[in-house]
Design a protein around this motif. Structure first.
Motif, mmCIF file in Angstrom:
data_model
loop_
_atom_site.group_PDB
_atom_site.id
_atom_site.type_symbol
_atom_site.label_atom_id
_atom_site.label_comp_id
_atom_site.label_asym_id
_atom_site.label_seq_id
_atom_site.Cartn_x
_atom_site.Cartn_y
_atom_site.Cartn_z
ATOM 1 N N HIS A 1 9.412 7.510 1.219
ATOM 2 C CA HIS A 1 8.909 7.347 -0.152
ATOM 3 C C HIS A 1 9.064 8.687 -0.889
ATOM 4 O O HIS A 1 8.656 9.724 -0.394
ATOM 5 C CB HIS A 1 7.445 6.924 -0.058
ATOM 6 N N HIS B 1 4.678 6.389 4.141
ATOM 7 C CA HIS B 1 6.112 6.128 4.244
ATOM 8 C C HIS B 1 6.891 7.438 4.054
ATOM 9 O O HIS B 1 7.000 7.925 2.922
ATOM 10 C CB HIS B 1 6.563 5.130 3.169
ATOM 11 N N CYS C 1 3.981 10.462 -0.142
ATOM 12 C CA CYS C 1 3.309 9.317 0.460
ATOM 13 C C CYS C 1 3.243 9.568 1.962
ATOM 14 O O CYS C 1 4.278 9.624 2.627
ATOM 15 C CB CYS C 1 4.091 8.033 0.157
ATOM 16 N N ASP D 1 0.845 -1.197 0.000
ATOM 17 C CA ASP D 1 0.000 0.000 0.000
ATOM 18 C C ASP D 1 0.880 1.246 0.000
ATOM 19 O O ASP D 1 1.936 1.267 0.652
ATOM 20 C CB ASP D 1 -0.853 0.047 1.273
ATOM 21 N N HIS D 2 0.402 2.285 -0.684
ATOM 22 C CA HIS D 2 1.120 3.561 -0.627
ATOM 23 C C HIS D 2 0.128 4.699 -0.550
ATOM 24 O O HIS D 2 -1.007 4.596 -1.026
ATOM 25 C CB HIS D 2 2.038 3.742 -1.836
ATOM 26 N N GLY D 3 0.600 5.781 0.035
ATOM 27 C CA GLY D 3 -0.244 6.957 0.159
ATOM 28 C C GLY D 3 0.104 7.980 -0.905
ATOM 29 O O GLY D 3 1.200 7.966 -1.481
HETATM 30 CU CU LIG Z 1 4.696 4.785 0.250
#
Ligand SMILES: [Cu+2]
Length: 122
Positions: free
Chosen positions: A113, A110, A107, A71-73
């Protein structure tokens, strides 16, 4: 006859000047993809492309694609965007920014990221 022709040319010239210039399109779309970049200990998640240029006030649509295994934001604070994109999934967000400037996207899941910037120009 020459007078009529000259008059027609003059009318056409005035009509051409009276037509407003073609302004920039009012909507712009991009696909932004998060990928794994690098090898070994130097692997990092990156949102690509890392820079987008838009005009102030235009409607911007971003298609967010996550082709990495986690998952990433995706967040842009000034546009009040904060989304989670699951592996293999796509999400679409839209915004419009009224003033020139630089909007950071990142993100929010993280901190390491690598995100990018939306450059909002006149
Ligand atoms: Cu991320």
């Amino acid at each position: 006859m020459a007078v009529v022709r000259a008059l027609m040319v003059l009318v056409l010239a005035v009509a051409t000047l009276a037509v407003p210039p073609v302004f920039a399109q009012q909507a712009r779309s991009f696909t932004v993809v998060t990928v794994l970049s690098g090898q070994g200990d130097n692997v990092a998640n990156v949102w690509l492309p890392s820079a987008l240029i838009v005009r102030r006030g235009e409607r911007v649509t971003l298609t967010l694609r996550n082709v990495s295994p986690a998952d990433h934001g995706f967040a842009i604070d000034e546009a009040r965007i904060q989304e989670i994109v699951q592996p293999g999934q796509t999400k679409t967000v839209t915004f419009s920014h009224r003033t020139e400037g630089v909007l950071r996207y990142y993100c929010h899941v993280h901190p390491a990221h690598i995100g990018g910037q939306v450059l909002v120009v006149r």
